[in-house]
Design an enzyme around this catalytic site. Structure first.
Site, PDB file in Angstrom:
ATOM      1  N   HIS A  46       0.829  -1.209   0.000  1.00  0.00           N
ATOM      2  CA  HIS A  46       0.000   0.000   0.000  1.00  0.00           C
ATOM      3  C   HIS A  46       0.859   1.253   0.000  1.00  0.00           C
ATOM      4  CE1 HIS A  46      -3.556   2.497   0.729  1.00  0.00           C
ATOM      5  NE2 HIS A  46      -2.717   3.239   1.432  1.00  0.00           N
ATOM      6  N   ASN A  87      -2.870   9.310 -11.774  1.00  0.00           N
ATOM      7  CA  ASN A  87      -3.513  10.483 -11.187  1.00  0.00           C
ATOM      8  C   ASN A  87      -3.015  10.616  -9.749  1.00  0.00           C
ATOM      9  OD1 ASN A  87      -5.129  11.080 -13.453  1.00  0.00           O
ATOM     10  ND2 ASN A  87      -6.628   9.531 -12.847  1.00  0.00           N
ATOM     11  N   HIS A  98      -4.599   4.366  -3.423  1.00  0.00           N
ATOM     12  CA  HIS A  98      -3.591   3.296  -3.484  1.00  0.00           C
ATOM     13  C   HIS A  98      -3.036   3.425  -4.895  1.00  0.00           C
ATOM     14  CE1 HIS A  98      -2.390  -1.140  -2.628  1.00  0.00           C
ATOM     15  NE2 HIS A  98      -1.852  -0.809  -3.805  1.00  0.00           N
ATOM     16  N   HIS A 100      -1.948   3.559  -8.514  1.00  0.00           N
ATOM     17  CA  HIS A 100      -2.290   2.691  -9.644  1.00  0.00           C
ATOM     18  C   HIS A 100      -1.930   3.399 -10.930  1.00  0.00           C
ATOM     19  CE1 HIS A 100      -5.770   5.027  -8.302  1.00  0.00           C
ATOM     20  NE2 HIS A 100      -6.114   5.148  -9.586  1.00  0.00           N
TER      21      HIS A 100
HETATM   22  P1  5GP Z   1      -8.433   7.123 -10.169  1.00  0.00           P
HETATM   23  O1  5GP Z   1      -9.615   7.992 -10.467  1.00  0.00           O
HETATM   24  O2  5GP Z   1      -8.183   7.001  -8.681  1.00  0.00           O
HETATM   25  O3  5GP Z   1      -7.184   7.495 -10.929  1.00  0.00           O
HETATM   26  O4  5GP Z   1      -8.795   5.682 -10.715  1.00  0.00           O
HETATM   27  C1  5GP Z   1      -9.513   4.760  -9.974  1.00  0.00           C
HETATM   28  C2  5GP Z   1     -10.036   3.747 -10.952  1.00  0.00           C
HETATM   29  O5  5GP Z   1     -10.474   2.631 -10.231  1.00  0.00           O
HETATM   30  C3  5GP Z   1     -11.214   4.252 -11.783  1.00  0.00           C
HETATM   31  O6  5GP Z   1     -10.890   4.211 -13.157  1.00  0.00           O
HETATM   32  C4  5GP Z   1     -12.340   3.303 -11.402  1.00  0.00           C
HETATM   33  O7  5GP Z   1     -13.177   2.981 -12.492  1.00  0.00           O
HETATM   34  C5  5GP Z   1     -11.591   2.087 -10.870  1.00  0.00           C
HETATM   35  N1  5GP Z   1     -12.336   1.342  -9.885  1.00  0.00           N
HETATM   36  C6  5GP Z   1     -13.031   1.835  -8.824  1.00  0.00           C
HETATM   37  N2  5GP Z   1     -13.567   0.832  -8.108  1.00  0.00           N
HETATM   38  C7  5GP Z   1     -13.180  -0.329  -8.720  1.00  0.00           C
HETATM   39  C8  5GP Z   1     -13.433  -1.705  -8.435  1.00  0.00           C
HETATM   40  O8  5GP Z   1     -14.098  -2.080  -7.464  1.00  0.00           O
HETATM   41  N3  5GP Z   1     -12.876  -2.616  -9.279  1.00  0.00           N
HETATM   42  C9  5GP Z   1     -12.124  -2.235 -10.365  1.00  0.00           C
HETATM   43  N4  5GP Z   1     -11.639  -3.225 -11.138  1.00  0.00           N
HETATM   44  N5  5GP Z   1     -11.875  -0.945 -10.657  1.00  0.00           N
HETATM   45  C10 5GP Z   1     -12.393  -0.001  -9.844  1.00  0.00           C
HETATM   46 ZN    ZN Z   2      -4.127  -0.081  -0.454  1.00  0.00          ZN
END
Ligand code: 5GP
Ligand code: ZN
Length: 114
Positions: A46, A87, A98, A100
């Site tokens: 994490h 992001n 977390h 990504h």
């Molecule tokens: P962020 O907006 O933080 O850069 O991206 C988070 C991403 O996580 C988003 O594109 C969203 O669609 C994805 N996401 C959110 N919840 C889940 C989930 O429960 N499973 C999966 N596979 N993706 C998720």
């Molecule tokens: Zn985490």
């Protein structure tokens, strides 16, 4: 139990469509894909945001980027083009705290991003 969504996916508590896994990384399809290929590459350890990386994480960050390129090649996007996005914090659209790496491809991607 951790409240971090991606830690829970890594722990197998929440299902995800896995694309790649090794000792340090997990890659899975985004639940709300923004392109035909939309994979998230996450470290198993994490780390909340990019701001938490230190020099000790250089190999980990490099592995995440190379993982994205390998997946893009597997999906046939390597030559046509793909995009990787971290992001960092809410103003940039981070919603899951977390780290990504988004890997997007399979369509023409506009620039600049929103
Ligand atoms: P962020 O907006 O933080 O850069 O991206 C988070 C991403 O996580 C988003 O594109 C969203 O669609 C994805 N996401 C959110 N919840 C889940 C989930 O429960 N499973 C999966 N596979 N993706 C998720
Ligand atoms: Zn985490």
């Amino acid at each position: 139990m951790t409240s971090c969504l991606f830690c829970r996916i890594i722990a197998g508590e929440i299902p995800a469509a896995k694309v790649f896994e090794d000792a340090d990384l997990l890659a899975f399809n985004d639940i709300n894909p923004q392109a035909p290929m939309h994979v998230l590459i996450v470290p198993k350890r994490h780390l909340a945001t990019l701001n938490d990386l230190t020099a000790a994480d250089d190999a980990l960050a490099g592995a995440m980027v190379r993982c994205a390129a390998a997946i893009a090649r597997d999906r046939g996007c390597a030559d046509s083009g793909f995009r990787t996005v971290f992001n960092c914090n809410a103003g940039a659209g981070q919603t899951v705290f977390h780290i990504h790496l988004h890997a997007l491809g399979g369509r023409v991607l506009g620039w600049p991003p929103g």
